[in-house]
Design a protein around this motif. Structure first.
Motif, PDB file in Angstrom:
ATOM      1  N   LEU A   1       0.813  -1.207   0.000  1.00  0.00           N
ATOM      2  CA  LEU A   1       0.000   0.000   0.000  1.00  0.00           C
ATOM      3  C   LEU A   1       0.847   1.258   0.000  1.00  0.00           C
ATOM      4  O   LEU A   1       2.010   1.251   0.398  1.00  0.00           O
ATOM      5  N   THR A   2       0.219   2.325  -0.482  1.00  0.00           N
ATOM      6  CA  THR A   2       0.819   3.655  -0.416  1.00  0.00           C
ATOM      7  C   THR A   2      -0.104   4.537   0.410  1.00  0.00           C
ATOM      8  O   THR A   2      -1.319   4.306   0.476  1.00  0.00           O
ATOM      9  N   THR A   3       0.492   5.509   1.045  1.00  0.00           N
ATOM     10  CA  THR A   3      -0.277   6.429   1.886  1.00  0.00           C
ATOM     11  C   THR A   3       0.055   7.869   1.505  1.00  0.00           C
ATOM     12  O   THR A   3       1.117   8.156   0.950  1.00  0.00           O
ATOM     13  N   GLU A   4      -0.885   8.731   1.830  1.00  0.00           N
ATOM     14  CA  GLU A   4      -0.711  10.163   1.609  1.00  0.00           C
ATOM     15  C   GLU A   4      -1.585  10.888   2.623  1.00  0.00           C
ATOM     16  O   GLU A   4      -2.762  10.551   2.767  1.00  0.00           O
ATOM     17  N   GLN A   5      -1.004  11.824   3.333  1.00  0.00           N
ATOM     18  CA  GLN A   5      -1.740  12.612   4.330  1.00  0.00           C
ATOM     19  C   GLN A   5      -2.513  11.710   5.294  1.00  0.00           C
ATOM     20  O   GLN A   5      -3.702  11.899   5.546  1.00  0.00           O
ATOM     21  N   ASP A   6      -1.839  10.721   5.835  1.00  0.00           N
ATOM     22  CA  ASP A   6      -2.403   9.823   6.845  1.00  0.00           C
ATOM     23  C   ASP A   6      -3.616   9.022   6.374  1.00  0.00           C
ATOM     24  O   ASP A   6      -4.463   8.646   7.180  1.00  0.00           O
ATOM     25  N   ARG A   7      -3.700   8.752   5.092  1.00  0.00           N
ATOM     26  CA  ARG A   7      -4.747   7.899   4.542  1.00  0.00           C
ATOM     27  C   ARG A   7      -4.118   6.956   3.515  1.00  0.00           C
ATOM     28  O   ARG A   7      -3.167   7.306   2.826  1.00  0.00           O
ATOM     29  N   ILE A   8      -4.688   5.778   3.384  1.00  0.00           N
ATOM     30  CA  ILE A   8      -4.224   4.819   2.391  1.00  0.00           C
ATOM     31  C   ILE A   8      -4.828   5.197   1.040  1.00  0.00           C
ATOM     32  O   ILE A   8      -6.044   5.361   0.930  1.00  0.00           O
ATOM     33  N   THR A   9      -3.957   5.328   0.026  1.00  0.00           N
ATOM     34  CA  THR A   9      -4.423   5.736  -1.300  1.00  0.00           C
ATOM     35  C   THR A   9      -4.460   4.588  -2.300  1.00  0.00           C
ATOM     36  O   THR A   9      -5.265   4.611  -3.226  1.00  0.00           O
ATOM     37  N   THR A  10      -3.572   3.594  -2.151  1.00  0.00           N
ATOM     38  CA  THR A  10      -3.615   2.427  -3.032  1.00  0.00           C
ATOM     39  C   THR A  10      -3.337   1.165  -2.227  1.00  0.00           C
ATOM     40  O   THR A  10      -2.543   1.173  -1.284  1.00  0.00           O
ATOM     41  N   ILE A  11      -4.016   0.106  -2.622  1.00  0.00           N
ATOM     42  CA  ILE A  11      -3.796  -1.220  -2.043  1.00  0.00           C
ATOM     43  C   ILE A  11      -3.704  -2.204  -3.207  1.00  0.00           C
ATOM     44  O   ILE A  11      -4.624  -2.299  -4.020  1.00  0.00           O
TER      45      ILE A  11
END
Length: 133
Positions: free
Chosen positions: A112-122
């Motif tokens: 996964l990738t995250t941005e601004q304390d949220r998961i953006t891709t799984i």
């Protein structure tokens, strides 16, 4: 019944830790709170690939696999980093409430990738359900 084994070391991402903890509790609302509004879940499962966009459709996949009345046990879970992605894995056992001899296990790995304390891709890979031994 829910038993959890969380990673011994927290990841470098608090939201990834929260997501994994929510999964082990089957807390789908908490899982949803970890996801960005535009989250994309891509997966390879038996019988083939799928793609889901948005927190609702993404979490509905996990609810379909792990929700319901069956007993749910996390046998193992962990995390690592692979380049710019976080890697999480879990091995779960589901025991049907009304069929004691029909337990099954599955392992899933996600990147996964995250941005601004949220998961953006799984990106998810699943073994598929296998008979428990």
């Amino acid at each position: 019944m829910t038993t959890s084994t969380l990673p011994q070391q927290p990841t470098e991402s608090p939201v990834a830790d929260l997501f994994l903890a929510a999964l082990t509790r089957r807390d789908f609302a908490a899982m949803t709170a970890c996801l960005a509004p535009e989250v994309r879940l891509r997966g390879l499962i038996p019988p083939g690939p799928f793609d889901a966009v948005g927190p609702g459709p993404a979490v509905d996949r996990f609810r379909g696999w792990f929700g319901g009345p069956d007993d749910f046990t996390v046998l193992d879970a962990g995390s690592d980093r692979v380049g710019g992605k976080l890697a999480l894995h879990w091995l779960v056992r589901m025991q049907p409430v009304h069929a004691p001899g029909a337990a099954r296990v599955a392992e899933q790995r996600i990147f996964l990738t995250t941005e601004q304390d949220r998961i953006t891709t799984i990106d998810l890979l699943c073994s598929g359900w296998q008979p428990a031994e």
